[in-house]
Each structure stands twice: as C-alpha cells, then as structure tokens.
Design an enzyme around this catalytic site. Sequence first.
Site, PDB file in Angstrom:
ATOM      1  N   ALA A  35       0.811  -1.217   0.000  1.00  0.00           N
ATOM      2  CA  ALA A  35       0.000   0.000   0.000  1.00  0.00           C
ATOM      3  C   ALA A  35       0.846   1.269   0.000  1.00  0.00           C
ATOM      4  O   ALA A  35       0.656   2.170  -0.828  1.00  0.00           O
ATOM      5  CB  ALA A  35      -0.941  -0.013   1.208  1.00  0.00           C
ATOM      6  N   TYR A 107      -1.706 -15.174   1.136  1.00  0.00           N
ATOM      7  CA  TYR A 107      -0.593 -14.447   1.751  1.00  0.00           C
ATOM      8  C   TYR A 107       0.409 -15.395   2.406  1.00  0.00           C
ATOM      9  O   TYR A 107       0.031 -16.395   3.008  1.00  0.00           O
ATOM     10  CB  TYR A 107      -1.110 -13.474   2.815  1.00  0.00           C
ATOM     11  CG  TYR A 107      -1.879 -12.306   2.266  1.00  0.00           C
ATOM     12  CD1 TYR A 107      -1.215 -11.231   1.683  1.00  0.00           C
ATOM     13  CD2 TYR A 107      -3.267 -12.270   2.324  1.00  0.00           C
ATOM     14  CE1 TYR A 107      -1.920 -10.159   1.177  1.00  0.00           C
ATOM     15  CE2 TYR A 107      -3.980 -11.201   1.821  1.00  0.00           C
ATOM     16  CZ  TYR A 107      -3.298 -10.148   1.249  1.00  0.00           C
ATOM     17  OH  TYR A 107      -4.006  -9.086   0.738  1.00  0.00           O
ATOM     18  N   ASN A 169      -7.612   1.329   5.361  1.00  0.00           N
ATOM     19  CA  ASN A 169      -7.139   0.117   4.674  1.00  0.00           C
ATOM     20  C   ASN A 169      -7.322  -1.140   5.523  1.00  0.00           C
ATOM     21  O   ASN A 169      -6.389  -1.938   5.688  1.00  0.00           O
ATOM     22  CB  ASN A 169      -5.662   0.294   4.308  1.00  0.00           C
ATOM     23  CG  ASN A 169      -5.400   0.013   2.835  1.00  0.00           C
ATOM     24  OD1 ASN A 169      -6.201  -0.620   2.162  1.00  0.00           O
ATOM     25  ND2 ASN A 169      -4.267   0.475   2.346  1.00  0.00           N
ATOM     26  N   GLU A 233     -18.305   2.720  -6.690  1.00  0.00           N
ATOM     27  CA  GLU A 233     -18.838   3.256  -7.936  1.00  0.00           C
ATOM     28  C   GLU A 233     -19.542   4.594  -7.755  1.00  0.00           C
ATOM     29  O   GLU A 233     -19.841   5.277  -8.736  1.00  0.00           O
ATOM     30  CB  GLU A 233     -19.799   2.240  -8.563  1.00  0.00           C
ATOM     31  CG  GLU A 233     -19.128   0.965  -9.042  1.00  0.00           C
ATOM     32  CD  GLU A 233     -18.053   1.246 -10.077  1.00  0.00           C
ATOM     33  OE1 GLU A 233     -18.309   2.049 -10.995  1.00  0.00           O
ATOM     34  OE2 GLU A 233     -16.951   0.684  -9.956  1.00  0.00           O
ATOM     35  N   GLY A 259      -4.564  -2.492  -6.195  1.00  0.00           N
ATOM     36  CA  GLY A 259      -3.815  -1.244  -6.094  1.00  0.00           C
ATOM     37  C   GLY A 259      -4.602  -0.008  -6.464  1.00  0.00           C
ATOM     38  O   GLY A 259      -4.057   1.105  -6.425  1.00  0.00           O
ATOM     39  N   ASP A 262      -4.733   2.538  -3.602  1.00  0.00           N
ATOM     40  CA  ASP A 262      -3.425   3.169  -3.394  1.00  0.00           C
ATOM     41  C   ASP A 262      -3.158   4.216  -4.470  1.00  0.00           C
ATOM     42  O   ASP A 262      -2.589   5.277  -4.192  1.00  0.00           O
ATOM     43  CB  ASP A 262      -2.321   2.116  -3.408  1.00  0.00           C
ATOM     44  CG  ASP A 262      -2.562   0.999  -2.417  1.00  0.00           C
ATOM     45  OD1 ASP A 262      -3.180   1.262  -1.363  1.00  0.00           O
ATOM     46  OD2 ASP A 262      -2.148  -0.142  -2.698  1.00  0.00           O
TER      47      ASP A 262
END
Length: 320
Positions: A35, A107, A169, A233, A259, A262
């Site tokens: 990020a 992850y 986040n 949106e 992303g 970010d």
Amino acid sequence: MTALVTFGETMLRLSPPRGERLETARELEVQAGGAESNVAVAAARLGRDAAWFSKLPDSPLGRRIVSELRSHSVDTDGVVWTDDADARQGVYYLEHGASPRPTNVVYDRADAAVTTLETGEFDLDAVRDAEVCFTSGITPALSETLSETTADVLDEAQNAGTTTAFDLNYRTKLWSPDEAAEVYRDLLDSVDLLFAAERDAATVLGRDGDAESVARGLADDYDIETVVVTRGEEGSLAVSDGAVSEQGVYETETYDAIGTGDAFVGGFLAKHLDGGSVTESLEWASATASFKRTVEGDIAVVTPEDVERVVAEEGDGISR
C-alpha cells in the site's frame, strides 16, 4: 526536503498467467506491491519527490523490492536492512479470476522483516523534514512492534509540522474489527488527512450514514483537517475545514483492480503537494485510480499527461 515519505510493508506478488490456477501453474510473474510503496510510486510518477522506508532482508528478494521501486524514481535510502536468517520477505500469490471464478489471494507474510522494525532503527529526520508522511492501517496490523512504531512515526511527524496522512485500509485477514478499532482510534489523534473507504468506516469504526455525515463525524471527533471517504462506484467525498467536495468515478475498462485505492491516494497527494485544492486533488485521485485499473500489477504506471487527459475529457468534480 522530500515532499512525501511513506512507511510500511512491500511484498513480492507472484501471479500465474491469466486463466491458470495456482495449483497447476508452471510459471509465476514477479512484481512488487504494498500500500505505502504503491502510493509513493504513484506520487513519484506524477512528479513529486517521494521516498519509502521499511525493513527488508538483505537478500535477493529484499533487493528485488528496492530495485523495482527505484525504477519508478522512489527514494529507498531509508530502508533498514537485516541479515537475520529468520527475517523473511513477505510474499503474496494472486490468481486472477474470471466469472464465475473469483480472484484469489494467498498471503505468506509471517515473520517478515518489517514486523520487527523499531523506531530507533531508522532516521526520524526524514519523517520530520517531509511535507507529508503517509502510512496505512495495514502497517500496525502486522505486529505489536510495528503498531508502536507506526504511532511513533505519526506523532513525530505531526509534532514537527509534517502533514500526516493515513488510509484505514482495513484487512479482515490481518485482524478483527475490534482489534483494528482499538489501534485506529489511538492513531487518528495524530492524523491530519484521513482516507477511509465507506465500508471500513462502518465495519471498524461503527460509522453509519451517508458519506458526508461519516466524514464530518470523523473530522469533528478526532480533529482531522481533511477526511476523504471513498464510495466505490459512487465516487468520493471530502470534508476539509467544513467544506465539502465530491467527485465521481471515471469510466474504465478494468484489467487489474489490485492497487486501485493506493493509486487514488497517490494521485490525491501528488496534486495536494502541487498546491491543488481538495476538489482538484479528488479529480486527480479518481483519474489516477481509473488509469491504474487498466494496468497489470499493484503499481500505477501513470504520467501527469495521462491524468490530465482523463480529467480534461471526463472531469465532473463538485465543490460546495
């Protein structure tokens, strides 16, 4: 003086070719992504001086991270290197989806070097001397040590007159809403510019209602100068010193959505650092985010001309 300093974890992203599953893939594409470094890259590519610091293993994997960030003109001189054999480089695996098969992320970031980063290991002057210092809610979620370091960084920056920027986040795979809320509420007292997805504000901080009431509530309760709420949106809204600015989304053909948030933050900060108003910064944020969705990888490979073209063709910012 560096315009922007960001701080947090960057991982290596390993992806099989589109249309292939992780369990059968014979090839994996390697890219860097995180990020805070994504934000630094976006700002750097849009003309601002940007630096990123973290802690990395002194290995080919750690050096791979730095090499990619430097290729986008991000200053990495503040990175702390470790030769501890137990300090790992975080990795995540991304399997692109195609309806009805969703995109899948796996992850492998346990015991990453950055989780051991303490305040005394890096030069705080870089934070104190920056115009803006940015980090996100992912960073304090990674370890108790890193949570304490994040608090120190934001405190030192704000006390030195540096604008502190923070993106909630929230990540469900890292901690529970209650755990995140306890940490976030302490950190927000040291934040000047807050980015929050509408869903994160509701899930973690219990902020329900329309975007404007959420933004005003956070600004008032934590004495935050500017609060930006993203609404998917429906676009974004900012409350800054009591004034409201709104921005719609730009139409885009999505190739890779990872992303996007970010890129939004990086675009906002790039314009903000250039002296832009909140409305102009929201325009650049939305345009940068839309452009990112057309590019493979976590990073927004974008130029000022790209953003200006999107804004000129489809600008619909509102300030009231």
